[in-house]
Design a protein around this motif. Structure first.
Motif, PDB file in Angstrom:
ATOM      1  N   LEU A   1      16.389  -9.903  21.022  1.00 30.66           N
ATOM      2  CA  LEU A   1      16.875 -11.013  19.399  1.00 30.66           C
ATOM      3  C   LEU A   1      17.038 -10.513  17.976  1.00 30.66           C
ATOM      4  N   SER A   2      16.207  -9.122  18.551  1.00 30.38           N
ATOM      5  CA  SER A   2      15.564  -8.095  16.891  1.00 30.38           C
ATOM      6  C   SER A   2      16.985  -7.698  16.731  1.00 30.38           C
ATOM      7  N   ARG A   3      18.048  -7.714  17.845  1.00 30.23           N
ATOM      8  CA  ARG A   3      19.839  -6.801  17.777  1.00 30.23           C
ATOM      9  C   ARG A   3      20.517  -7.745  17.011  1.00 30.23           C
ATOM     10  N   LEU A   4      19.962  -8.749  17.042  1.00 31.14           N
ATOM     11  CA  LEU A   4      21.588 -10.229  17.165  1.00 31.14           C
ATOM     12  C   LEU A   4      22.066  -9.963  15.998  1.00 31.14           C
ATOM     13  N   SER A   5      22.998  -9.926  15.187  1.00 29.89           N
ATOM     14  CA  SER A   5      23.850 -10.313  14.062  1.00 29.89           C
ATOM     15  C   SER A   5      23.649 -11.322  13.275  1.00 29.89           C
ATOM     16  N   GLY A   6      23.327 -11.738  11.940  1.00 29.99           N
ATOM     17  CA  GLY A   6      23.353 -12.765  10.921  1.00 29.99           C
ATOM     18  C   GLY A   6      22.826 -14.155  11.705  1.00 29.99           C
ATOM     19  N   LEU A   7      21.583 -13.351  11.977  1.00 31.30           N
ATOM     20  CA  LEU A   7      21.008 -14.898  11.949  1.00 31.30           C
ATOM     21  C   LEU A   7      20.326 -15.652  11.013  1.00 31.30           C
ATOM     22  N   PRO A   8      19.821 -16.520  10.800  1.00 31.58           N
ATOM     23  CA  PRO A   8      18.709 -17.072   9.741  1.00 31.58           C
ATOM     24  C   PRO A   8      17.811 -16.956   9.410  1.00 31.58           C
ATOM     25  N   TRP A   9      16.781 -15.378   9.537  1.00 26.38           N
ATOM     26  CA  TRP A   9      15.680 -15.336   9.836  1.00 26.38           C
ATOM     27  C   TRP A   9      15.224 -16.112   8.099  1.00 26.38           C
ATOM     28  N   GLY A  10      15.598 -15.632   7.511  1.00 24.84           N
ATOM     29  CA  GLY A  10      14.824 -16.690   6.197  1.00 24.84           C
ATOM     30  C   GLY A  10      14.816 -17.686   6.358  1.00 24.84           C
ATOM     31  N   CYS A  11      15.099 -18.666   7.394  1.00 29.83           N
ATOM     32  CA  CYS A  11      14.243 -20.335   7.051  1.00 29.83           C
ATOM     33  C   CYS A  11      13.422 -19.930   8.359  1.00 29.83           C
ATOM     34  N   VAL A  12      13.030 -19.067   9.303  1.00 31.89           N
ATOM     35  CA  VAL A  12      12.015 -19.210  10.030  1.00 31.89           C
ATOM     36  C   VAL A  12      10.810 -18.454  10.280  1.00 31.89           C
TER      37      VAL A  12
ATOM     38  N   TYR B   1       0.213  -9.675  18.053  1.00 34.04           N
ATOM     39  CA  TYR B   1       0.888  -9.369  16.565  1.00 34.04           C
ATOM     40  C   TYR B   1       1.371  -8.162  17.215  1.00 34.04           C
ATOM     41  N   ARG B   2       0.662  -6.786  17.461  1.00 34.24           N
ATOM     42  CA  ARG B   2       1.274  -5.488  17.122  1.00 34.24           C
ATOM     43  C   ARG B   2       1.943  -5.603  18.411  1.00 34.24           C
ATOM     44  N   MET B   3       2.215  -6.688  19.070  1.00 38.95           N
ATOM     45  CA  MET B   3       3.538  -6.498  20.727  1.00 38.95           C
ATOM     46  C   MET B   3       4.878  -6.966  19.664  1.00 38.95           C
ATOM     47  N   VAL B   4       4.638  -8.128  19.379  1.00 36.61           N
ATOM     48  CA  VAL B   4       5.626  -8.656  17.850  1.00 36.61           C
ATOM     49  C   VAL B   4       6.415  -6.996  16.865  1.00 36.61           C
ATOM     50  N   ARG B   5       4.991  -7.189  16.511  1.00 35.85           N
ATOM     51  CA  ARG B   5       5.548  -5.623  15.441  1.00 35.85           C
ATOM     52  C   ARG B   5       6.652  -4.938  15.647  1.00 35.85           C
ATOM     53  N   GLU B   6       5.885  -4.344  17.148  1.00 35.50           N
ATOM     54  CA  GLU B   6       7.071  -3.487  17.651  1.00 35.50           C
ATOM     55  C   GLU B   6       8.137  -3.863  18.620  1.00 35.50           C
ATOM     56  N   THR B   7       8.358  -4.876  18.722  1.00 37.99           N
ATOM     57  CA  THR B   7       9.321  -5.715  19.402  1.00 37.99           C
ATOM     58  C   THR B   7      10.539  -6.391  18.048  1.00 37.99           C
ATOM     59  N   LEU B   8      10.072  -7.564  17.874  1.00 37.00           N
ATOM     60  CA  LEU B   8      10.907  -8.189  17.029  1.00 37.00           C
ATOM     61  C   LEU B   8      11.328  -7.726  16.206  1.00 37.00           C
ATOM     62  N   LEU B   9      10.151  -7.049  15.101  1.00 33.82           N
ATOM     63  CA  LEU B   9       9.755  -6.780  13.245  1.00 33.82           C
ATOM     64  C   LEU B   9       9.728  -5.837  14.025  1.00 33.82           C
TER      65      LEU B   9
ATOM     66  N   ASP C   1      12.817  -2.321  14.157  1.00 36.65           N
ATOM     67  CA  ASP C   1      13.695  -1.952  12.804  1.00 36.65           C
ATOM     68  C   ASP C   1      13.619  -2.881  11.227  1.00 36.65           C
ATOM     69  N   GLY C   2      12.659  -3.762  11.263  1.00 36.97           N
ATOM     70  CA  GLY C   2      13.017  -3.578  10.129  1.00 36.97           C
ATOM     71  C   GLY C   2      14.148  -5.181   9.130  1.00 36.97           C
ATOM     72  N   THR C   3      14.897  -4.879  10.902  1.00 36.83           N
ATOM     73  CA  THR C   3      16.308  -5.946  10.175  1.00 36.83           C
ATOM     74  C   THR C   3      15.797  -7.107   9.995  1.00 36.83           C
ATOM     75  N   VAL C   4      14.939  -7.724  11.307  1.00 35.64           N
ATOM     76  CA  VAL C   4      14.314  -9.056  11.284  1.00 35.64           C
ATOM     77  C   VAL C   4      13.043  -9.254  10.105  1.00 35.64           C
ATOM     78  N   GLN C   5      13.280 -10.522   9.321  1.00 36.45           N
ATOM     79  CA  GLN C   5      12.680 -10.480   8.012  1.00 36.45           C
ATOM     80  C   GLN C   5      12.353 -12.231   7.563  1.00 36.45           C
ATOM     81  N   PRO C   6      11.329 -12.321   8.664  1.00 38.94           N
ATOM     82  CA  PRO C   6      11.424 -14.469   8.570  1.00 38.94           C
ATOM     83  C   PRO C   6      10.802 -14.552   7.604  1.00 38.94           C
ATOM     84  N   ARG C   7      10.785 -15.551   7.313  1.00 35.95           N
ATOM     85  CA  ARG C   7      10.807 -16.034   6.290  1.00 35.95           C
ATOM     86  C   ARG C   7       8.649 -16.023   5.847  1.00 35.95           C
ATOM     87  N   LYS C   8       8.753 -16.254   7.307  1.00 31.91           N
ATOM     88  CA  LYS C   8       6.997 -16.118   7.296  1.00 31.91           C
ATOM     89  C   LYS C   8       6.645 -15.724   8.735  1.00 31.91           C
ATOM     90  N   LEU C   9       5.267 -14.555   8.332  1.00 36.98           N
ATOM     91  CA  LEU C   9       4.434 -14.396  10.068  1.00 36.98           C
ATOM     92  C   LEU C   9       3.247 -14.751   9.886  1.00 36.98           C
TER      93      LEU C   9
END
Ligand code: 6PG
Length: 234
Positions: free
Chosen positions: A52-63, A82-90, A92-100
């Motif tokens: 999921l983190s490698r799919l581009s163009g997703l609207p993470w800003g509303c998530v 939380y550590r697992m999510v940081r080490e997977t979805l988050l 490489d820093g491309t996924v920037q959710p509105r809030k976590l």
């Protein structure tokens, strides 16, 4: 009462992670802010989060991201969801959710659960769940081989909790847990179960038949069971 819902069977764990990433991406696309998404813990979703983190163009800003449950350990502990999510979805820093919203694991399990419960109500905008106004827009859940989901563990009092939205689960595992409760998890537009491996086969049949803790969930919205052939027994 069984849990209804479509069951999608895919070849193997890799296909499951790909299908999960694509399904989540499709549901996020075009989202209105806030799109509240619950991330499951455990190991099944790890590969899906990475894809999921490698799919581009997703609207993470509303998530807005939440966790279905947490082990009561420090956030850098190898058991931490939380550590697992940081080490997977988050990672490489491309996924920037509105809030976590990580589940707090300081002070006591009870106080941490109460704080998370309050966060949920604040983000929802009301202290009572209202029909037609879902708390979550997508809820990802796993399935334990004993039929638990989140940390709704067999034989634990939390299975009877119908008022709190987050609760402590002091017993049932090595570490105390904090979990979203049935009323919170059920208030979702889409509930997506990810189930992989032959060890889950029996629990899957029982849960879909309404048994075990996972089977007692009565989601208000759509349910999809995304399972691999090993778990489906085909
Ligand atoms: C957790 C999870 C839990 C998980 C199941 C399945 O904190 O462990 O939230 O509910 O989804 O235990 O775990 P696996 O995916 O590791 O089999």
């Amino acid at each position: 009462m069984s849990i209804a819902g479509e069951m999608i069977v895919v070849k193997d764990a890799d296909a499951l992670s790909q299908a999960a990433a694509e399904l989540i991406a499709a549901r996020m696309t075009g989202c209105k802010t806030p799109f509240r998404m619950v991330l499951s813990g455990g190991t099944t979703p790890v590969a899906a989060y990475r894809k999921l983190s490698r799919l581009s163009g997703l609207p993470w800003g509303c998530v807005e991201l939440f966790l279905s449950d947490e082990r009561f350990v420090p956030p850098d502990h190898h058991h931490s969801n939380y550590r697992m999510v940081r080490e997977t979805l988050l990672a490489d820093g491309t996924v920037q959710p509105r809030k976590l919203f990580a589940i707090p694991t300081d002070e006591t399990p009870g106080s941490a659960a109460a704080r998370y419960d309050e966060i949920l109500r604040q983000q929802y905008g009301s202290s009572e769940l209202e029909a037609g106004a879902p708390l979550f827009h997508l809820t990802l859940l796993g399935l334990g081989d004993d039929g638990h989901t989140a940390s709704l563990l067999p034989g634990q009092p939390v299975l009877e909790e119908r008022t709190l939205w987050a609760a402590a689960v002091p017993k049932g595992r090595d570490e105390p847990r904090i979990t979203l409760t049935y009323p919170a998890l059920e208030a979702s537009v889409l509930t997506l179960f990810l189930v992989s491996g032959i060890a889950k086969r029996d629990a899957l049949v029982q849960a879909r038949g309404g048994g075990l803790p996972a089977g007692r969930l009565q989601p208000q919205g759509e349910v999809i069971w995304l399972v691999d052939a090993a778990a489906a027994g085909v």
